[in-house]
Design a protein around this motif. Structure first.
Motif, PDB file in Angstrom:
ATOM      1  N   ARG A  97       8.947 145.449 -43.823  1.00  0.00           N
ATOM      2  CA  ARG A  97       8.589 147.252 -43.910  1.00  0.00           C
ATOM      3  C   ARG A  97       8.803 148.256 -45.709  1.00  0.00           C
ATOM      4  O   ARG A  97       8.038 148.908 -45.171  1.00  0.00           O
ATOM      5  N   LEU A  98       9.062 147.733 -46.848  1.00  0.00           N
ATOM      6  CA  LEU A  98       9.704 148.096 -47.780  1.00  0.00           C
ATOM      7  C   LEU A  98       8.171 148.001 -48.459  1.00  0.00           C
ATOM      8  O   LEU A  98       7.523 149.393 -48.573  1.00  0.00           O
ATOM      9  N   SER A  99       7.801 146.628 -48.072  1.00  0.00           N
ATOM     10  CA  SER A  99       6.072 146.371 -48.597  1.00  0.00           C
ATOM     11  C   SER A  99       4.868 147.271 -48.262  1.00  0.00           C
ATOM     12  O   SER A  99       4.202 148.263 -48.482  1.00  0.00           O
ATOM     13  N   ALA A 100       5.059 148.049 -47.217  1.00  0.00           N
ATOM     14  CA  ALA A 100       4.020 147.704 -45.729  1.00  0.00           C
ATOM     15  C   ALA A 100       4.180 149.779 -46.566  1.00  0.00           C
ATOM     16  O   ALA A 100       2.812 150.295 -46.062  1.00  0.00           O
ATOM     17  N   GLU A 101       5.132 150.076 -46.048  1.00  0.00           N
ATOM     18  CA  GLU A 101       4.811 151.383 -46.588  1.00  0.00           C
ATOM     19  C   GLU A 101       4.649 151.995 -48.154  1.00  0.00           C
ATOM     20  O   GLU A 101       4.833 153.052 -47.560  1.00  0.00           O
ATOM     21  N   GLN A 102       4.340 151.012 -48.881  1.00  0.00           N
ATOM     22  CA  GLN A 102       3.830 150.919 -49.909  1.00  0.00           C
ATOM     23  C   GLN A 102       2.327 150.925 -49.989  1.00  0.00           C
ATOM     24  O   GLN A 102       2.168 151.028 -50.619  1.00  0.00           O
ATOM     25  N   GLY A 103       1.801 150.485 -48.485  1.00  0.00           N
ATOM     26  CA  GLY A 103       0.387 150.036 -48.448  1.00  0.00           C
ATOM     27  C   GLY A 103       0.092 149.316 -48.898  1.00  0.00           C
ATOM     28  O   GLY A 103      -1.265 148.750 -48.299  1.00  0.00           O
ATOM     29  N   ASN A 104       1.135 148.206 -49.348  1.00  0.00           N
ATOM     30  CA  ASN A 104       1.250 146.629 -49.146  1.00  0.00           C
ATOM     31  C   ASN A 104       0.392 146.015 -47.713  1.00  0.00           C
ATOM     32  O   ASN A 104       0.537 146.195 -46.849  1.00  0.00           O
ATOM     33  N   ALA A 105      -0.877 145.809 -48.326  1.00  0.00           N
ATOM     34  CA  ALA A 105      -2.042 145.090 -46.165  1.00  0.00           C
ATOM     35  C   ALA A 105      -1.002 144.066 -46.233  1.00  0.00           C
ATOM     36  O   ALA A 105      -0.714 143.674 -45.469  1.00  0.00           O
ATOM     37  N   ASP A 124       6.702 144.469 -29.617  1.00  0.00           N
ATOM     38  CA  ASP A 124       6.120 146.139 -29.054  1.00  0.00           C
ATOM     39  C   ASP A 124       4.691 146.117 -29.996  1.00  0.00           C
ATOM     40  O   ASP A 124       4.386 145.240 -31.094  1.00  0.00           O
ATOM     41  N   TYR A 125       3.313 145.387 -29.317  1.00  0.00           N
ATOM     42  CA  TYR A 125       2.295 145.641 -29.511  1.00  0.00           C
ATOM     43  C   TYR A 125       2.071 146.907 -29.890  1.00  0.00           C
ATOM     44  O   TYR A 125       0.621 147.019 -30.801  1.00  0.00           O
ATOM     45  N   LYS A 126       2.143 148.772 -29.651  1.00  0.00           N
ATOM     46  CA  LYS A 126       1.754 149.136 -30.353  1.00  0.00           C
ATOM     47  C   LYS A 126       2.189 149.151 -31.291  1.00  0.00           C
ATOM     48  O   LYS A 126       0.642 149.792 -32.231  1.00  0.00           O
ATOM     49  N   GLU A 127       3.171 148.651 -31.438  1.00  0.00           N
ATOM     50  CA  GLU A 127       3.692 148.629 -32.828  1.00  0.00           C
ATOM     51  C   GLU A 127       3.272 147.590 -33.697  1.00  0.00           C
ATOM     52  O   GLU A 127       2.191 148.135 -34.937  1.00  0.00           O
ATOM     53  N   ALA A 128       2.812 146.608 -33.731  1.00  0.00           N
ATOM     54  CA  ALA A 128       1.838 145.670 -33.814  1.00  0.00           C
ATOM     55  C   ALA A 128      -0.062 146.332 -34.307  1.00  0.00           C
ATOM     56  O   ALA A 128      -0.273 145.926 -35.813  1.00  0.00           O
ATOM     57  N   VAL A 129      -0.218 146.730 -33.661  1.00  0.00           N
ATOM     58  CA  VAL A 129      -1.635 147.057 -33.819  1.00  0.00           C
ATOM     59  C   VAL A 129      -1.517 148.123 -35.077  1.00  0.00           C
ATOM     60  O   VAL A 129      -2.164 147.863 -35.849  1.00  0.00           O
ATOM     61  N   LYS A 130      -0.626 148.665 -34.919  1.00  0.00           N
ATOM     62  CA  LYS A 130      -0.834 150.140 -36.524  1.00  0.00           C
ATOM     63  C   LYS A 130      -0.334 149.557 -37.576  1.00  0.00           C
ATOM     64  O   LYS A 130      -1.139 150.197 -38.256  1.00  0.00           O
ATOM     65  N   TRP A 131       0.513 148.640 -37.540  1.00  0.00           N
ATOM     66  CA  TRP A 131       0.086 147.735 -39.142  1.00  0.00           C
ATOM     67  C   TRP A 131      -1.036 146.598 -39.338  1.00  0.00           C
ATOM     68  O   TRP A 131      -1.528 146.981 -40.421  1.00  0.00           O
ATOM     69  N   TYR A 132      -1.506 146.188 -37.868  1.00  0.00           N
ATOM     70  CA  TYR A 132      -2.464 145.465 -38.092  1.00  0.00           C
ATOM     71  C   TYR A 132      -3.831 146.480 -38.978  1.00  0.00           C
ATOM     72  O   TYR A 132      -4.402 145.786 -39.487  1.00  0.00           O
ATOM     73  N   ARG A 133      -3.974 147.539 -38.362  1.00  0.00           N
ATOM     74  CA  ARG A 133      -5.304 147.940 -38.311  1.00  0.00           C
ATOM     75  C   ARG A 133      -4.984 149.056 -40.074  1.00  0.00           C
ATOM     76  O   ARG A 133      -5.873 149.198 -40.462  1.00  0.00           O
ATOM     77  N   LEU A 134      -3.421 149.497 -40.524  1.00  0.00           N
ATOM     78  CA  LEU A 134      -3.482 149.654 -41.605  1.00  0.00           C
ATOM     79  C   LEU A 134      -3.948 149.127 -42.475  1.00  0.00           C
ATOM     80  O   LEU A 134      -4.470 149.028 -43.488  1.00  0.00           O
ATOM     81  N   ALA A 135      -3.794 147.664 -42.277  1.00  0.00           N
ATOM     82  CA  ALA A 135      -3.966 146.386 -43.455  1.00  0.00           C
ATOM     83  C   ALA A 135      -5.118 146.067 -43.581  1.00  0.00           C
ATOM     84  O   ALA A 135      -6.461 145.859 -44.277  1.00  0.00           O
ATOM     85  N   ALA A 136      -5.956 146.012 -41.160  1.00  0.00           N
ATOM     86  CA  ALA A 136      -7.338 146.256 -41.404  1.00  0.00           C
ATOM     87  C   ALA A 136      -8.499 146.901 -42.418  1.00  0.00           C
ATOM     88  O   ALA A 136      -9.359 146.279 -42.530  1.00  0.00           O
ATOM     89  N   GLU A 137      -7.841 148.209 -42.653  1.00  0.00           N
ATOM     90  CA  GLU A 137      -8.694 149.169 -43.032  1.00  0.00           C
ATOM     91  C   GLU A 137      -8.610 149.252 -44.584  1.00  0.00           C
ATOM     92  O   GLU A 137      -9.789 149.089 -44.786  1.00  0.00           O
ATOM     93  N   GLN A 138      -7.822 148.002 -45.562  1.00  0.00           N
ATOM     94  CA  GLN A 138      -7.961 148.557 -45.732  1.00  0.00           C
ATOM     95  C   GLN A 138      -8.860 146.254 -46.650  1.00  0.00           C
ATOM     96  O   GLN A 138      -8.943 146.210 -47.794  1.00  0.00           O
ATOM     97  N   GLY A 139      -9.214 145.992 -45.479  1.00  0.00           N
ATOM     98  CA  GLY A 139     -10.145 144.510 -45.450  1.00  0.00           C
ATOM     99  C   GLY A 139      -9.684 143.516 -45.736  1.00  0.00           C
ATOM    100  O   GLY A 139     -10.249 142.781 -46.180  1.00  0.00           O
ATOM    101  N   LEU A 140      -8.387 143.349 -45.453  1.00  0.00           N
ATOM    102  CA  LEU A 140      -7.612 142.094 -44.950  1.00  0.00           C
ATOM    103  C   LEU A 140      -8.174 141.365 -43.765  1.00  0.00           C
ATOM    104  O   LEU A 140      -7.974 142.095 -42.684  1.00  0.00           O
TER     105      LEU A 140
END
Length: 179
Positions: A97-105, A124-140
């Protein structure tokens, strides 16, 4: 620290793992987070030093506590896998979470996976999708694949095969075999 990097990558000097370790140790002992992270990586894979997960964890923690997102991600991995520390999904989530909140894909996709699988948190699938989308939008690519799967299965989002194809295609174009 920069000298360690030069020896690690063979830039301007012959590549030499032991020299890289020597310079990173000097920098890490002075509290430089990036050197602690790099040295932790060497201990984690056993380059230039004997492999030692406990020492890798110690160094990653020093760096992570200074806020280095890559170190937070790697420390999360150590807790998720139980490498050098007892396996502890809740502790893994803390560092992801600490890493993710800094934008680390990579931190984002791993945090998403913990929610997706219900490891250390309530599933929590909605929470999973939230984090997947952030990383996916960075191209991971792995995040794009996971997001495609969420759309295919209708988990956390309405089922949408066209949206799934969009994300699978982006990942497949990067060579992701699962996509």
């Amino acid at each position: 620290s920069n000298l360690g990097l030069m020896y690690d990558q063979g830039l301007g000097v012959p590549q030499d793992d032991k020299e890289a370790v020597k310079w990173w140790k000097l920098s890490a002992e002075q509290g430089f987070a990036k050197a602690q992270y790099n040295l932790g990586g060497m201990y984690s894979i056993g380059r230039g030093v004997p492999q030692d997960y406990k020492e890798a964890v110690r160094l990653y923690r020093l760096s992570a506590e200074q806020g280095l997102a890559q170190a937070q991600f790697n420390l999360g991995n150590k807790y998720a896998k139980g490498d050098g520390v007892p396996q502890d999904y809740k502790e893994a989530i803390k560092w992801y979470r600490l890493s993710a909140e800094q934008g680390n894909a990579k931190g984002q996709v791993n945090l998403g996976a913990m929610y997706d699988e219900g490891k250390g948190v309530e599933q929590d699938y909605k929470e999973a999708v939230k984090w997947y989308r952030l990383a996916a939008e960075q191209g991971l690519a792995i995040a794009q694949t996971n997001l495609g799967t969420s759309y295919t299965q209708g988990q956390g989002v309405p089922q949408d095969y066209k949206e799934a194809v969009k994300w699978y295609r982006l990942a497949a174009e990067q060579g992701n075999a699962k996509a």
